[in-house]
Design a protein around this motif. Structure first.
Motif, PDB file in Angstrom:
ATOM      1  N   ARG A  27       0.838  -1.210   0.000  1.00 27.31           N
ATOM      2  CA  ARG A  27       0.000   0.000   0.000  1.00 27.31           C
ATOM      3  C   ARG A  27       0.871   1.258   0.000  1.00 27.31           C
ATOM      4  NH1 ARG A  27      -5.139   1.119   1.304  1.00 27.31           N
ATOM      5  NH2 ARG A  27      -5.515  -0.917   2.240  1.00 27.31           N
ATOM      6  N   PHE A  90      -4.360  -3.324  -6.714  1.00 24.17           N
ATOM      7  CA  PHE A  90      -4.641  -2.305  -5.699  1.00 24.17           C
ATOM      8  C   PHE A  90      -6.024  -1.693  -5.922  1.00 24.17           C
ATOM      9  CE2 PHE A  90      -4.656   2.161  -4.424  1.00 24.17           C
ATOM     10  CZ  PHE A  90      -4.288   2.074  -3.094  1.00 24.17           C
ATOM     11  N   MET A  94      -7.883  -3.090  -2.881  1.00 25.61           N
ATOM     12  CA  MET A  94      -7.454  -2.320  -1.717  1.00 25.61           C
ATOM     13  C   MET A  94      -7.866  -0.853  -1.748  1.00 25.61           C
ATOM     14  SD  MET A  94      -3.595  -3.950  -1.386  1.00 25.61           S
ATOM     15  CE  MET A  94      -3.251  -3.212   0.216  1.00 25.61           C
TER      16      MET A  94
END
Length: 361
Positions: A27, A90, A94
């Motif tokens: 991240r 991602f 996420m």
């Protein structure tokens, strides 16, 4: 420029495959890339992380992420950047999508509604595209729906128990993904069979033409079924079960007599085949109708962006629909792969919904 990933599609990966520390490190690498475009090294990451890890431990995790194809080193001894696969992973798994601020909502609604009073549909689209470009600081893009786009291939991928992804590949090489609802009890094999059935018939046709062709074939098969069934029922060899409009089946009686009557036996086998054929056609038509009505903002990253063939760009677009829910175009933005997805995705979605409401009256 962000590099192509060496591994397979991100759907092959899941968050469960990454440990908590790997997720946190990944991240931060992506966040750093989105903020500055610069690679980040293990020493800087060790200082940024909420957990206590040595640079050596961070490097070990980065090596694991690199082997998964999620990050890469732009040159020797450099920090790491996300690959296209990593960025797609991602965004899909996420990314925390924000919301459109109240003042931006008011501005979008006011300007689109004002444009609708002075312009026709193309003019409203042009104004909305300019507005989006100004708000997001990237290029706005609008695509008008083309009724004559010919399909080359269609595939279905199960995402969740009640959702599937439809992948539409056009003759011109453009690709569109649509998320559709499906029955929870629909087996995966039904999606595969539908794709195989369609790909044998859809090439060179628009989605509407393909659906019309299959619907016509289904009606012909239904007529044949009704005639055959009526003949067998009249002979007293079978009865219909189920009311009109409901699922029906042929209840066979006196099977021994059928065996004596070769014509009736052949008719009955044809009825059985027609039932199976109708079931397939009905499922395919249903999936096609859902594909035409698929919802959701589409995000194309890097080389996924077939429309512009720009491997260093991302496109975020939402469908525009008329009052009958038909897709008449798409509205969105195109910019570098490190655009602010969390802010821009909801803004594109909201603008498209306002435009759809205004043009729909």
């Amino acid at each position: 420029m962000i590099r192509n990933a060496p591994l397979a599609h991100p759907s092959a990966l899941s968050l469960a495959q990454l440990s908590a520390r790997a997720r946190e490190i990944f991240r931060h690498i992506v966040d750093s890339y989105l903020a500055s475009g610069d690679p980040v090294g293990s020493r800087n990451l060790a200082r940024l992380l909420p957990m206590t890890l040595s640079p050596a431990s961070v490097r070990n995790v980065m090596q694991d992420l690199e082997e998964l194809g999620l990050i890469y080193a732009p040159h020797t001894s450099a920090g790491r950047l996300p690959t296209e696969l990593g960025l797609r992973f991602f965004v899909d798994s996420m990314l925390q999508i924000g919301d459109v601020e109240e003042n931006e909502r008011a501005r979008i609604a006011a300007e689109v509604e004002a444009a609708s009073k002075d312009h026709d549909f193309p003019g409203v689209l042009a104004e909305a595209t300019s507005l989006l470009s100004g708000l997001t600081r990237v290029a706005g893009v609008v695509v008008a729906s083309k009724d004559n786009v010919r399909l080359k291939q269609i595939d279905f991928v199960r995402l969740e128990p009640e959702r599937a992804l439809v992948i539409l590949v056009a003759d011109d090489g453009s690709v569109e993904n649509r998320v559709i609802p499906v029955a929870r009890d629909l087996p995966a094999s039904a999606l595969t069979q539908a794709a195989n059935y369609l790909n044998a018939r859809v090439s060179g046709r628009t989605i509407a033409e393909a659906r019309e062709n299959i619907e016509g074939s289904r009606r012909a098969a239904q007529m044949e079924l009704d005639e055959l069934a009526a003949r067998i029922v009249e002979a007293g060899l079978a009865t219909w079960a189920g009311a009109m409009g409901e699922s029906r089946q042929l209840i066979v009686r006196g099977q021994a007599h059928l065996l004596e009557d070769l014509t009736a036996a052949v008719d009955l086998e044809r009825v059985r085949l027609l039932f199976a054929d109708l079931e397939t056609k009905t499922e395919v038509i249903d999936l096609l109708e859902r594909a035409e009505q698929g919802e959701g903002v589409r995000i194309f990253i890097g080389s996924e962006n077939k429309l512009f063939s720009l491997s260093g760009s991302s496109m975020i677009a939402a469908p525009l629909r008329d009052s009958e829910r038909r897709i008449i175009g798409a509205l969105g933005v195109i910019g570098p792969t490190r655009i602010n997805y969390a802010r821009i995705v909801p803004m594109v979605d909201y603008t498209a919904r306002v435009v759809a409401r205004v043009i729909g009256g």
